[in-house]
Design an enzyme around this catalytic site. Structure first.
Site, PDB file in Angstrom:
ATOM      1  N   ASP A 253       0.601  -1.278  -0.061  1.00 50.13           N
ATOM      2  CA  ASP A 253      -0.053   0.093   0.002  1.00 50.13           C
ATOM      3  C   ASP A 253       0.784   1.445  -0.030  1.00 50.13           C
ATOM      4  OD1 ASP A 253      -2.763   0.975   0.558  1.00 50.13           O
ATOM      5  OD2 ASP A 253      -1.531   2.353   2.032  1.00 50.13           O
ATOM      6  N   VAL A 254       0.609   2.190  -0.972  1.00 51.68           N
ATOM      7  CA  VAL A 254       1.288   3.333  -1.070  1.00 51.68           C
ATOM      8  C   VAL A 254       1.250   4.413   0.103  1.00 51.68           C
ATOM      9  CG1 VAL A 254       1.635   5.434  -2.588  1.00 51.68           C
ATOM     10  CG2 VAL A 254       1.362   3.225  -3.572  1.00 51.68           C
TER      11      VAL A 254
END
Length: 298
Positions: A253-254
């Site tokens: 997840d960014v």
DNA sequence: TGCCAGGGATTCT
DNA sequence: AGAATCCATGGC
């Protein structure tokens, strides 16, 4: 927890460490959100229960959440289902003590847990919604993801108007599976995402995929990964937000990467290997660690 | 304006 | 199995 019921309202008791205001910060993170509305200290939402549209309003009172039904008196079954939805949505049945104890000795989590104490993993109780939202959010900025969801919901959801505002339900798989591919493309979903969403709508409309059965699977992640369009990130996102798996961890997840970068005052985002090492201590509570770190980005 | 965005499938080594 | 490559489109 047993709901307290009167003719005017129903209350659900909340855990001692529950922090409604922190939950509202999360819920209020996008001005484009159209599946509920926050008005001062109230959250107002529309659900479809056994085919009927039920609008409810949520407020916080000492030790409880109070539910009121502004439009129609609910049936006992509707009340029961709204209570269950809210317990799921606000994650009211998880005991966070183990997480807080672990976080005390964790240099990354300690500060965020102190800051946002009482925040729960705000969920997406509807499995179809959770999956579609995960697909929509893949590899695009969150602002555009909300734009896509808004179009999707306002094209194919049901609605009621209350006090001049429109409230929407998330579309049913049965509605979506009947759509031509071009209708989803027209929302500016990519071709791939349109295919994925139609595929998910199909397995859910037929009942081949359903939340209750998925929760009984010994390996939920493998079942989710069988779905075309669902990779490791989406599977863990759904396990975290819909299936209450405290150890779910959307490693790629960014947002998680950016939060860690900020918390650690790094010049660059951490690598996956670095995150694996940093998170070794979080075992069993990765979902809460991730959620608290996301909160730090707001 | 070019890089980036809450990734995943597919194709290449 | 692991690494590149394509997908696609808006935000800032």
């Amino acid at each position: 927890m047993k709901p307290i019921q009167s003719t005017r309202y129903t209350e659900i008791s909340t855990p001692a460490d529950f922090n409604y205001e922190e939950c509202l910060v999360h819920l209020g993170r996008s001005s484009q959100e159209n599946l509920y509305r926050i008005k001062e200290d109230k959250v107002i939402k529309l659900l479809k229960i056994d085919g009927e549209l039920v609008l409810f309003q949520l407020t916080s009172v000492p030790g409880a959440l109070r539910i009121e039904f502004p439009l129609n008196a609910p049936t006992p079954n509707e009340t029961k289902q709204v209570v269950a939805y809210i317990e799921d949505w606000f994650d009211l049945t998880t005991d966070l003590q183990g997480f807080y104890e672990m976080a005390e000795t964790d240099p990354i989590l300690n500060p965020v847990v102190q800051q946002y104490f009482g925040l729960r993993v705000i969920g997406v109780p509807d499995l179809f919604e959770a999956l579609v939202w995960a697909i929509m959010g893949q590899q695009i900025n969150l602002t555009f993801a909300y734009t896509l969801k808004k179009r999707f919901v306002e094209s194919y959801g049901d609605s009621v108007v209350y006090e001049g505002e429109t409230y929407w339900t998330f579309p049913d798989p049965e509605t979506i599976v009947a759509l031509p591919f071009a209708d989803l493309r027209a929302l500016q979903l990519t071709g791939r995402k349109s295919e994925y969403i139609l595929g998910i709508a199909a397995v859910m409309a037929t009942g081949d995929l359903d939340k209750k059965r998925l929760l009984q699977e010994p390996d939920m992640e493998s079942k989710l990964l069988e779905i075309r369009g669902v990779g490791a990130w989406s599977a863990n996102y759904v396990m975290m937000k819909c299936l209450h798996d405290a150890s779910a961890f959307p490693l790629a997840d960014v947002g998680l990467h950016n939060a860690l970068k900020a918390q650690l005052d790094m010049e660059r985002k951490p690598t996956l290997a670095e995150i694996t090492e940093l998170s070794a201590n979080w075992s069993g509570w990765e979902a809460y660690a991730t959620f608290y770190l996301w909160r730090s980005l707001l």
